[in-house]
Design a protein around this motif. Structure first.
Motif, PDB file in Angstrom:
ATOM      1  N   ILE A  64       0.814  -1.318   0.027  1.00  0.00           N
ATOM      2  CA  ILE A  64       0.159   0.055  -0.005  1.00  0.00           C
ATOM      3  C   ILE A  64       0.884   1.137  -0.068  1.00  0.00           C
ATOM      4  O   ILE A  64       1.895   1.407   0.901  1.00  0.00           O
ATOM      5  N   CYS A  65       0.561   2.313  -0.884  1.00  0.00           N
ATOM      6  CA  CYS A  65       1.059   3.450  -0.992  1.00  0.00           C
ATOM      7  C   CYS A  65       0.012   4.455  -1.308  1.00  0.00           C
ATOM      8  O   CYS A  65      -0.949   4.176  -1.139  1.00  0.00           O
ATOM      9  N   GLY A  66       0.533   5.573  -1.401  1.00  0.00           N
ATOM     10  CA  GLY A  66      -0.350   6.578  -1.841  1.00  0.00           C
ATOM     11  C   GLY A  66      -1.425   6.348  -2.923  1.00  0.00           C
ATOM     12  O   GLY A  66      -2.530   6.512  -2.738  1.00  0.00           O
ATOM     13  N   THR A  67      -0.936   5.876  -4.043  1.00  0.00           N
ATOM     14  CA  THR A  67      -1.713   5.520  -5.386  1.00  0.00           C
ATOM     15  C   THR A  67      -1.592   4.084  -5.602  1.00  0.00           C
ATOM     16  O   THR A  67      -2.603   3.634  -6.254  1.00  0.00           O
ATOM     17  N   GLY A  68      -0.521   3.205  -5.302  1.00  0.00           N
ATOM     18  CA  GLY A  68      -0.414   1.884  -5.572  1.00  0.00           C
ATOM     19  C   GLY A  68       0.542   1.817  -6.483  1.00  0.00           C
ATOM     20  O   GLY A  68       0.797   0.824  -6.958  1.00  0.00           O
ATOM     21  N   ILE A  69       0.704   2.889  -7.157  1.00  0.00           N
ATOM     22  CA  ILE A  69       1.387   2.700  -8.560  1.00  0.00           C
ATOM     23  C   ILE A  69       2.881   2.383  -8.296  1.00  0.00           C
ATOM     24  O   ILE A  69       3.248   1.431  -8.785  1.00  0.00           O
ATOM     25  N   GLY A  70       3.488   3.170  -7.419  1.00  0.00           N
ATOM     26  CA  GLY A  70       4.825   2.904  -7.250  1.00  0.00           C
ATOM     27  C   GLY A  70       5.183   1.568  -6.848  1.00  0.00           C
ATOM     28  O   GLY A  70       6.240   0.931  -7.010  1.00  0.00           O
ATOM     29  N   MET A  71       4.460   1.030  -5.695  1.00  0.00           N
ATOM     30  CA  MET A  71       4.273  -0.112  -5.138  1.00  0.00           C
ATOM     31  C   MET A  71       4.419  -1.361  -6.351  1.00  0.00           C
ATOM     32  O   MET A  71       5.090  -2.043  -6.211  1.00  0.00           O
ATOM     33  N   SER A  72       3.612  -1.366  -7.061  1.00  0.00           N
ATOM     34  CA  SER A  72       3.287  -2.437  -8.269  1.00  0.00           C
ATOM     35  C   SER A  72       4.450  -2.208  -9.208  1.00  0.00           C
ATOM     36  O   SER A  72       4.750  -3.191  -9.543  1.00  0.00           O
ATOM     37  N   ILE A  73       5.109  -1.205  -9.303  1.00  0.00           N
ATOM     38  CA  ILE A  73       6.103  -0.856 -10.464  1.00  0.00           C
ATOM     39  C   ILE A  73       7.310  -1.720  -9.712  1.00  0.00           C
ATOM     40  O   ILE A  73       7.979  -2.649 -10.351  1.00  0.00           O
ATOM     41  N   ALA A  74       7.478  -1.504  -8.471  1.00  0.00           N
ATOM     42  CA  ALA A  74       8.660  -2.060  -7.830  1.00  0.00           C
ATOM     43  C   ALA A  74       8.651  -3.489  -7.661  1.00  0.00           C
ATOM     44  O   ALA A  74       9.178  -4.308  -7.796  1.00  0.00           O
ATOM     45  N   ALA A  75       7.313  -4.086  -7.095  1.00  0.00           N
ATOM     46  CA  ALA A  75       6.803  -5.342  -7.149  1.00  0.00           C
ATOM     47  C   ALA A  75       7.256  -6.227  -8.203  1.00  0.00           C
ATOM     48  O   ALA A  75       7.929  -7.274  -8.160  1.00  0.00           O
ATOM     49  N   LYS A  77       9.187  -6.000 -10.548  1.00  0.00           N
ATOM     50  CA  LYS A  77      10.660  -6.057 -10.877  1.00  0.00           C
ATOM     51  C   LYS A  77      11.303  -7.303 -10.091  1.00  0.00           C
ATOM     52  O   LYS A  77      12.217  -7.637 -10.693  1.00  0.00           O
ATOM     53  N   VAL A  78      10.643  -7.825  -9.353  1.00  0.00           N
ATOM     54  CA  VAL A  78      11.169  -8.946  -8.395  1.00  0.00           C
ATOM     55  C   VAL A  78      10.553 -10.478  -9.304  1.00  0.00           C
ATOM     56  O   VAL A  78       9.555 -10.684  -9.652  1.00  0.00           O
ATOM     57  N   THR A  79      11.542 -11.389  -9.525  1.00  0.00           N
ATOM     58  CA  THR A  79      11.564 -12.432 -10.398  1.00  0.00           C
ATOM     59  C   THR A  79      10.338 -13.193  -9.489  1.00  0.00           C
ATOM     60  O   THR A  79      10.501 -13.657  -8.406  1.00  0.00           O
ATOM     61  N   GLY A  80       9.113 -13.867 -10.234  1.00  0.00           N
ATOM     62  CA  GLY A  80       8.349 -14.761  -9.780  1.00  0.00           C
ATOM     63  C   GLY A  80       7.017 -13.813  -9.124  1.00  0.00           C
ATOM     64  O   GLY A  80       5.965 -14.721  -8.748  1.00  0.00           O
ATOM     65  N   ILE A  81       6.966 -12.673  -9.119  1.00  0.00           N
ATOM     66  CA  ILE A  81       5.871 -11.905  -8.586  1.00  0.00           C
ATOM     67  C   ILE A  81       4.924 -11.479  -9.784  1.00  0.00           C
ATOM     68  O   ILE A  81       5.482 -10.908 -10.724  1.00  0.00           O
ATOM     69  N   ARG A  82       3.896 -11.510  -9.551  1.00  0.00           N
ATOM     70  CA  ARG A  82       2.529 -11.115 -10.319  1.00  0.00           C
ATOM     71  C   ARG A  82       1.907 -10.195  -9.476  1.00  0.00           C
ATOM     72  O   ARG A  82       1.016 -10.549  -8.790  1.00  0.00           O
ATOM     73  N   CYS A  83       2.061  -8.713  -9.634  1.00  0.00           N
ATOM     74  CA  CYS A  83       1.438  -7.909  -8.738  1.00  0.00           C
ATOM     75  C   CYS A  83       0.373  -7.225  -9.313  1.00  0.00           C
ATOM     76  O   CYS A  83       0.878  -6.546 -10.577  1.00  0.00           O
ATOM     77  N   HIS A  98      -7.808 -15.013 -13.286  1.00  0.00           N
ATOM     78  CA  HIS A  98      -7.300 -14.982 -14.584  1.00  0.00           C
ATOM     79  C   HIS A  98      -5.689 -14.671 -14.558  1.00  0.00           C
ATOM     80  O   HIS A  98      -5.247 -15.576 -15.355  1.00  0.00           O
ATOM     81  N   ASN A  99      -5.146 -14.125 -13.580  1.00  0.00           N
ATOM     82  CA  ASN A  99      -3.899 -13.873 -13.591  1.00  0.00           C
ATOM     83  C   ASN A  99      -2.991 -14.407 -12.387  1.00  0.00           C
ATOM     84  O   ASN A  99      -1.688 -14.382 -12.468  1.00  0.00           O
ATOM     85  N   ASP A 100      -3.536 -15.214 -11.647  1.00  0.00           N
ATOM     86  CA  ASP A 100      -2.885 -15.959 -10.436  1.00  0.00           C
ATOM     87  C   ASP A 100      -2.025 -15.046  -9.773  1.00  0.00           C
ATOM     88  O   ASP A 100      -0.716 -15.495  -9.540  1.00  0.00           O
ATOM     89  N   THR A 101      -2.400 -13.808  -9.401  1.00  0.00           N
ATOM     90  CA  THR A 101      -1.677 -12.656  -8.943  1.00  0.00           C
ATOM     91  C   THR A 101      -0.938 -13.275  -7.506  1.00  0.00           C
ATOM     92  O   THR A 101      -1.977 -13.826  -6.662  1.00  0.00           O
ATOM     93  N   ASN A 102       0.028 -12.818  -6.994  1.00  0.00           N
ATOM     94  CA  ASN A 102       0.501 -13.138  -5.666  1.00  0.00           C
ATOM     95  C   ASN A 102       0.867 -12.138  -4.726  1.00  0.00           C
ATOM     96  O   ASN A 102       0.980 -12.001  -3.534  1.00  0.00           O
ATOM     97  N   VAL A 103       0.798 -10.864  -5.502  1.00  0.00           N
ATOM     98  CA  VAL A 103       0.843  -9.534  -4.417  1.00  0.00           C
ATOM     99  C   VAL A 103      -0.336  -8.612  -5.228  1.00  0.00           C
ATOM    100  O   VAL A 103      -0.536  -8.460  -6.195  1.00  0.00           O
TER     101      VAL A 103
END
Length: 155
Positions: A64-75, A77-83, A98-103
């Motif tokens: 969680i951040c102000g918009t969620g945008i920065g966090m999702s971009i950073a997330a 970048k990590v191999t294995g993460i679908r945010c 549909h996307n089996d997101t884990n974050v």
């Protein structure tokens, strides 16, 4: 499930509301911070959550951040993460189905606590459909990720 959660200063207040909610649903929570409303850098909280999920030390992560945008971009970048950045209930369901997101990423300045709690509940309760078309698409995403991936090392 074990849920890792992290927020920057822009998401701190919402994090403090949703942690007990997640626990009330029967899940264990690992809170990596932050623990204040003074300015901090979102990647410093996205990375530990995503490392826990990628290493299998947490089942899922919430950022969680102000918009969620920065966090999702950073997330992502990590191999294995679908945010996925989510601000509505339909997207919360679809991103798991549909996307089996884990974050999950959310923005405190975009949604209120009631909607955030419902998004989290839906996201945690929705299974991946495992349908052939969705698996095939995720396999394509995994191939892209593998082409550009660096190994993840949880501390």
């Amino acid at each position: 499930m074990k849920i890792a959660i992290g927020a920057d200063h822009g998401g701190y207040s919402l994090k403090e509301v949703v942690v007990p909610f997640i626990q009330s649903l029967g899940h264990e929570v690992e809170d990596v911070g932050c623990d204040c409303s003074q300015s901090v850098d979102y990647p410093d909280y996205a990375l530990p959550v995503c490392e826990l999920v990628a290493a299998g030390k947490a089942d899922r992560g919430i950022l969680i951040c102000g918009t969620g945008i920065g966090m999702s971009i950073a997330a992502n970048k990590v191999t294995g993460i679908r945010c996925a950045l989510v601000h509505d209930m339909f997207s919360a369901q679809a991103t798991r189905d549909h996307n089996d997101t884990n974050v999950l990423a959310m923005g405190e300045r975009v949604i209120g606590p009631g909607i955030a709690q419902e998004i989290i509940r839906i996201w945690l309760e929705t299974p991946f459909s495992n349908g052939e078309r969705h698996v095939g698409r995720l396999d394509k995403v995994k191939r892209i990720e593998a082409k550009y991936a660096q190994p993840v090392h949880a501390e």
